[in-house]
Design an enzyme around this catalytic site. Structure first.
Site, PDB file in Angstrom:
ATOM      1  N   GLY A   1       3.961  11.756  42.212  1.00 52.39           N
ATOM      2  CA  GLY A   1       2.530  11.693  42.541  1.00 52.39           C
ATOM      3  C   GLY A   1       2.247  12.187  43.957  1.00 52.39           C
TER       4      GLY A   1
ATOM      5  N   ASP B   1      10.691   4.094  34.115  1.00 52.16           N
ATOM      6  CA  ASP B   1       9.359   3.783  33.589  1.00 52.16           C
ATOM      7  C   ASP B   1       9.036   2.319  33.843  1.00 52.16           C
ATOM      8  OD1 ASP B   1       7.024   3.399  31.877  1.00 52.16           O
ATOM      9  OD2 ASP B   1       7.554   5.377  31.081  1.00 52.16           O
ATOM     10  N   LEU B   2       7.849   2.076  34.365  1.00 53.83           N
ATOM     11  CA  LEU B   2       7.436   0.698  34.671  1.00 53.83           C
ATOM     12  C   LEU B   2       7.251  -0.145  33.416  1.00 53.83           C
ATOM     13  CD1 LEU B   2       4.874   0.985  37.626  1.00 53.83           C
ATOM     14  CD2 LEU B   2       7.123  -0.090  37.667  1.00 53.83           C
TER      15      LEU B   2
ATOM     16  N   LEU C   1       5.017   2.940  44.102  1.00 51.97           N
ATOM     17  CA  LEU C   1       3.798   3.767  44.090  1.00 51.97           C
ATOM     18  C   LEU C   1       3.376   4.130  42.671  1.00 51.97           C
ATOM     19  CD1 LEU C   1       4.654   6.308  46.960  1.00 51.97           C
ATOM     20  CD2 LEU C   1       3.753   3.992  47.146  1.00 51.97           C
TER      21      LEU C   1
ATOM     22  N   ALA D   1       1.868   4.204  39.086  1.00 50.79           N
ATOM     23  CA  ALA D   1       0.709   3.526  38.486  1.00 50.79           C
ATOM     24  C   ALA D   1      -0.047   4.475  37.575  1.00 50.79           C
ATOM     25  CB  ALA D   1      -0.255   3.049  39.578  1.00 50.79           C
TER      26      ALA D   1
ATOM     27  N   THR E   1      -4.918  -1.515  46.663  1.00 49.41           N
ATOM     28  CA  THR E   1      -6.025  -0.567  46.755  1.00 49.41           C
ATOM     29  C   THR E   1      -7.340  -1.218  47.178  1.00 49.41           C
ATOM     30  OG1 THR E   1      -7.510   0.796  45.393  1.00 49.41           O
ATOM     31  CG2 THR E   1      -6.254  -0.861  44.235  1.00 49.41           C
TER      32      THR E   1
ATOM     33  N   GLU F   1     -10.007  -0.611  45.859  1.00 52.99           N
ATOM     34  CA  GLU F   1     -10.792  -0.867  44.645  1.00 52.99           C
ATOM     35  C   GLU F   1     -10.853  -2.371  44.332  1.00 52.99           C
ATOM     36  OE1 GLU F   1     -12.551   1.272  42.454  1.00 52.99           O
ATOM     37  OE2 GLU F   1     -12.268   2.745  44.036  1.00 52.99           O
TER      38      GLU F   1
ATOM     39  N   TYR G   1      -8.615  -0.956  36.200  1.00 60.34           N
ATOM     40  CA  TYR G   1      -7.647  -0.533  37.233  1.00 60.34           C
ATOM     41  C   TYR G   1      -7.600  -1.559  38.360  1.00 60.34           C
ATOM     42  CZ  TYR G   1      -5.893   2.025  41.326  1.00 60.34           C
ATOM     43  OH  TYR G   1      -5.217   2.396  42.469  1.00 60.34           O
TER      44      TYR G   1
ATOM     45  N   LYS H   1      -4.545  -4.082  39.587  1.00 58.45           N
ATOM     46  CA  LYS H   1      -3.988  -4.028  40.949  1.00 58.45           C
ATOM     47  C   LYS H   1      -4.110  -5.383  41.647  1.00 58.45           C
ATOM     48  CE  LYS H   1      -2.451   0.228  41.661  1.00 58.45           C
ATOM     49  NZ  LYS H   1      -1.197   0.598  42.323  1.00 58.45           N
TER      50      LYS H   1
ATOM     51  N   ARG I   1      -3.738  16.058  45.911  1.00 60.71           N
ATOM     52  CA  ARG I   1      -4.430  15.025  45.135  1.00 60.71           C
ATOM     53  C   ARG I   1      -4.551  15.458  43.678  1.00 60.71           C
ATOM     54  NH1 ARG I   1      -5.842   9.752  44.335  1.00 60.71           N
ATOM     55  NH2 ARG I   1      -7.861   9.202  45.262  1.00 60.71           N
TER      56      ARG I   1
HETATM   57  P1  NAP Z   1      -0.726   9.534  41.508  1.00 59.32           P
HETATM   58  O1  NAP Z   1      -0.731  10.864  42.171  1.00 59.32           O
HETATM   59  O2  NAP Z   1      -1.534   9.318  40.288  1.00 59.32           O
HETATM   60  O3  NAP Z   1       0.807   9.152  41.199  1.00 59.32           O
HETATM   61  C1  NAP Z   1       1.136   8.101  40.340  1.00 59.32           C
HETATM   62  C2  NAP Z   1       2.590   8.257  39.925  1.00 59.32           C
HETATM   63  O4  NAP Z   1       2.930   7.191  39.024  1.00 59.32           O
HETATM   64  C3  NAP Z   1       2.905   9.561  39.186  1.00 59.32           C
HETATM   65  O5  NAP Z   1       4.154  10.045  39.647  1.00 59.32           O
HETATM   66  C4  NAP Z   1       3.015   9.118  37.735  1.00 59.32           C
HETATM   67  O6  NAP Z   1       3.836   9.955  36.960  1.00 59.32           O
HETATM   68  C5  NAP Z   1       3.658   7.754  37.916  1.00 59.32           C
HETATM   69  N1  NAP Z   1       3.552   6.885  36.739  1.00 59.32           N
HETATM   70  C6  NAP Z   1       2.483   6.707  35.915  1.00 59.32           C
HETATM   71  N2  NAP Z   1       2.798   5.847  34.932  1.00 59.32           N
HETATM   72  C7  NAP Z   1       4.091   5.467  35.136  1.00 59.32           C
HETATM   73  C8  NAP Z   1       4.984   4.604  34.445  1.00 59.32           C
HETATM   74  N3  NAP Z   1       4.636   3.959  33.331  1.00 59.32           N
HETATM   75  N4  NAP Z   1       6.233   4.453  34.937  1.00 59.32           N
HETATM   76  C9  NAP Z   1       6.636   5.116  36.040  1.00 59.32           C
HETATM   77  N5  NAP Z   1       5.842   5.977  36.718  1.00 59.32           N
HETATM   78  C10 NAP Z   1       4.569   6.136  36.275  1.00 59.32           C
HETATM   79  O7  NAP Z   1      -1.163   8.408  42.563  1.00 59.32           O
HETATM   80  P2  NAP Z   1      -1.193   8.475  44.178  1.00 59.32           P
HETATM   81  O8  NAP Z   1      -2.522   8.977  44.585  1.00 59.32           O
HETATM   82  O9  NAP Z   1       0.051   9.122  44.665  1.00 59.32           O
HETATM   83  O10 NAP Z   1      -1.179   6.923  44.515  1.00 59.32           O
HETATM   84  C11 NAP Z   1       0.055   6.231  44.686  1.00 59.32           C
HETATM   85  C12 NAP Z   1      -0.179   4.746  44.450  1.00 59.32           C
HETATM   86  O11 NAP Z   1      -1.151   4.251  45.372  1.00 59.32           O
HETATM   87  C13 NAP Z   1      -0.729   4.386  43.073  1.00 59.32           C
HETATM   88  O12 NAP Z   1      -0.175   3.141  42.695  1.00 59.32           O
HETATM   89  C14 NAP Z   1      -2.224   4.250  43.290  1.00 59.32           C
HETATM   90  O13 NAP Z   1      -2.808   3.387  42.330  1.00 59.32           O
HETATM   91  C15 NAP Z   1      -2.243   3.653  44.684  1.00 59.32           C
HETATM   92  N6  NAP Z   1      -3.431   3.956  45.489  1.00 59.32           N
HETATM   93  C16 NAP Z   1      -3.834   5.236  45.650  1.00 59.32           C
HETATM   94  C17 NAP Z   1      -4.937   5.505  46.444  1.00 59.32           C
HETATM   95  C18 NAP Z   1      -5.397   6.926  46.678  1.00 59.32           C
HETATM   96  O14 NAP Z   1      -6.515   7.096  47.173  1.00 59.32           O
HETATM   97  N7  NAP Z   1      -4.588   7.924  46.406  1.00 59.32           N
HETATM   98  C19 NAP Z   1      -5.613   4.458  47.091  1.00 59.32           C
HETATM   99  C20 NAP Z   1      -5.132   3.154  46.934  1.00 59.32           C
HETATM  100  C21 NAP Z   1      -4.031   2.910  46.136  1.00 59.32           C
HETATM  101  P3  NAP Z   1       3.148  11.129  36.065  1.00 59.32           P
HETATM  102  O15 NAP Z   1       2.381  11.999  37.033  1.00 59.32           O
HETATM  103  O16 NAP Z   1       4.297  11.795  35.452  1.00 59.32           O
HETATM  104  O17 NAP Z   1       2.228  10.435  35.121  1.00 59.32           O
HETATM  105  P1  GDP Z   2     -11.878   6.052  42.943  1.00 56.28           P
HETATM  106  O1  GDP Z   2     -12.567   5.584  44.179  1.00 56.28           O
HETATM  107  O2  GDP Z   2     -10.452   5.623  42.879  1.00 56.28           O
HETATM  108  O3  GDP Z   2     -12.610   5.758  41.688  1.00 56.28           O
HETATM  109  O4  GDP Z   2     -11.767   7.667  43.139  1.00 56.28           O
HETATM  110  P2  GDP Z   2     -12.477   8.879  42.362  1.00 56.28           P
HETATM  111  O5  GDP Z   2     -12.210  10.076  43.177  1.00 56.28           O
HETATM  112  O6  GDP Z   2     -12.068   8.914  40.929  1.00 56.28           O
HETATM  113  O7  GDP Z   2     -14.037   8.509  42.411  1.00 56.28           O
HETATM  114  C1  GDP Z   2     -14.709   8.326  43.634  1.00 56.28           C
HETATM  115  C2  GDP Z   2     -16.195   8.163  43.352  1.00 56.28           C
HETATM  116  O8  GDP Z   2     -16.728   9.413  42.902  1.00 56.28           O
HETATM  117  C3  GDP Z   2     -16.531   7.126  42.275  1.00 56.28           C
HETATM  118  O9  GDP Z   2     -17.613   6.352  42.710  1.00 56.28           O
HETATM  119  C4  GDP Z   2     -16.954   7.988  41.084  1.00 56.28           C
HETATM  120  O10 GDP Z   2     -17.913   7.365  40.211  1.00 56.28           O
HETATM  121  C5  GDP Z   2     -17.594   9.164  41.801  1.00 56.28           C
HETATM  122  N1  GDP Z   2     -17.680  10.384  40.971  1.00 56.28           N
HETATM  123  C6  GDP Z   2     -18.803  11.094  40.726  1.00 56.28           C
HETATM  124  N2  GDP Z   2     -18.532  12.107  39.900  1.00 56.28           N
HETATM  125  C7  GDP Z   2     -17.223  12.041  39.596  1.00 56.28           C
HETATM  126  C8  GDP Z   2     -16.360  12.843  38.785  1.00 56.28           C
HETATM  127  O11 GDP Z   2     -16.755  13.799  38.153  1.00 56.28           O
HETATM  128  N3  GDP Z   2     -15.040  12.479  38.753  1.00 56.28           N
HETATM  129  C9  GDP Z   2     -14.566  11.405  39.461  1.00 56.28           C
HETATM  130  N4  GDP Z   2     -13.255  11.119  39.416  1.00 56.28           N
HETATM  131  N5  GDP Z   2     -15.363  10.622  40.205  1.00 56.28           N
HETATM  132  C10 GDP Z   2     -16.670  10.944  40.285  1.00 56.28           C
END
Ligand code: NAP
Ligand code: GDP
Length: 337
Positions: free
Chosen positions: A11, A58-59, A80, A82, A125, A127, A149, A153, A184
């Site tokens: 990810g 796998d989780l 990480l 999810a 998160t 969220e 989600y 979490k 991303r």
């Molecule tokens: P991401 O790009 O969606 O990466 C998630 C990873 O988890 C991917 O490698 C995915 O593999 C893997 N995965 C999904 N299902 C799985 C399973 N059953 N077993 C093992 N691996 C699995 O997410 P990210 O943006 O890097 O975020 C990393 C973590 O931080 C996540 O837990 C997310 O919820 C949390 N988080 C992210 C944000 C943000 O803004 N990015 C903010 C707060 C918290 P595949 O791609 O192969 O499915």
């Molecule tokens: P989140 O904060 O983890 O839900 O991150 P997202 O990037 O998926 O969404 C951020 C915000 O953008 C949320 O309030 C969504 O409702 C809003 N949003 C508006 N249009 C879209 C869309 O087309 N795709 C996504 N992913 N979010 C959208």
């Protein structure tokens, strides 16, 4: 040489964190979910291909988790992995909770049983704050989740704290606000916008179709946020930290800046679902709305207070919002060349 397991290594954050740990001299075990296509794009972009030892993981599969941890006995484990997309969690609430909630419990149970000295990081998160109870949100702000989600979490967040308190494990939870980058996932709103803007500018895409333009997020830069993740596991005591920028911006602002970056000025016309974003110069419609992208329950605004992380970890964000938008659009412009 320290050994670290990163789950969800393929990810966005997994790739950036791998790079950070490799630079610090760690042996990195990348726990990845097997898919029919083997996608190492992010590793390639960061030039770390073949530097991480990949392990199928796998989780959902306890025996796999148990054996992996027993065999490696890592110094640190960063969880990480999810189902990380809020939108899909409304369609797949059970799977989301099984992976994110129960999956974390499986890891914690395996650690407690066979490697209790491993330092554990849980990817929590913003969220979880959902329908916010106070602004800005900090570590002790009450939670109010607004999606499957966020509920999943919350389980993993409290389980992490519970294992720390019950079994004296070094378990930390990072409450990270949204963090973005050119790596991303495509379904998140920032990347959806940056990719579409590059496509529109190059004549490869006609328009961008979105949902709620008025929700606001505290968007930071993922490459900086993963530094904070590492710092949490280097402290004398385990603890939980908010990681954020302290600024909120709307989806609408993100769109305006992204188009501005390629010299297009967007003007808004119409109301509600009929609202449109048009090119001020030509009148061409570039942004439209669809009910498909609105959520059953929305998180209107998130703003994080990262003062504890600043005080204890010495961490602060550097990249400002406009700069982040620019670097994402720029990367997508280069990719579509
Ligand atoms: P991401 O790009 O969606 O990466 C998630 C990873 O988890 C991917 O490698 C995915 O593999 C893997 N995965 C999904 N299902 C799985 C399973 N059953 N077993 C093992 N691996 C699995 O997410 P990210 O943006 O890097 O975020 C990393 C973590 O931080 C996540 O837990 C997310 O919820 C949390 N988080 C992210 C944000 C943000 O803004 N990015 C903010 C707060 C918290 P595949 O791609 O192969 O499915
Ligand atoms: P989140 O904060 O983890 O839900 O991150 P997202 O990037 O998926 O969404 C951020 C915000 O953008 C949320 O309030 C969504 O409702 C809003 N949003 C508006 N249009 C879209 C869309 O087309 N795709 C996504 N992913 N979010 C959208």
């Amino acid at each position: 040489m320290k050994k670290a397991i990163i789950t969800g290594v393929t990810g966005q954050d997994g790739a950036y964190l791998s790079k950070v740990l490799l630079n610090k001299g760690y042996k990195v075990y990348g726990a990845f979910k097997r898919n029919s296509t083997f996608d190492m794009t992010r590793f390639r972009e960061l030039k770390i291909e073949n530097k991480v030892e990949l392990i199928p993981f796998d989780l959902l599969e306890f025996t796999n988790i148990y054996r992996t941890i027993k065999d490696i006995e890592p110094d640190e484990l960063y969880n990480l992995a999810a189902q990380s997309f809020v939108g899909v969690s409304f369609e797949q609430p059970l799977l989301t909770n099984d992976i994110n909630g129960m999956g974390t419990l499986r890891v914690l149970e395996a650690l407690r049983t066979v490697s209790p000295k491993t330092r554990f990081y849980q990817a929590s998160t913003s969220e979880m704050f959902g329908k916010v109870r106070e602004t800005p949100q900090k570590e002790d702000t009450p939670f109010y989740p607004r999606s499957p989600y966020a509920c999943s979490k919350l389980l993993s967040h409290w389980a992490t704290i519970n294992y720390r308190e019950s079994y004296n494990m070094f378990a930390c939870s990072g409450i990270l606000f949204n963090h973005e980058s050119p790596l991303r996932g495509m379904e998140f709103v920032t990347r959806k916008i940056s990719y579409a803007v590059a496509g529109i500018k190059k004549g490869l895409q006609d328009k961008l179709i979105l949902g709620n333009l008025d929700s606001k997020r505290d968007w930071g830069y993922a490459a900086e946020f993963v530094e904070a993740i590492w710092l949490m596991l280097q402290q004398p005591e385990p603890d939980d930290f908010v990681i954020a920028t302290g600024e909120a911006h709307s989806v609408r602002e993100f769109i305006e800046h992204a188009f501005n970056y390629v010299d297009i000025e967007i003007e808004w016309t119409g109301k509600g679902i009929e609202e449109k974003g048009i090119d001020k110069k030509t009148g061409k419609v570039y942004v439209e709305l669809s009910p498909d992208f609105f959520r059953p329950a929305e998180v209107d605004i998130l703003i994080g207070d990262y003062s504890k992380a600043k005080r204890i970890l010495g961490w602060s964000p550097k990249t400002k919002f406009k700069e982040l938008v620019g670097l994402m659009v720029d990367a997508d412009m280069r990719r579509t060349e």
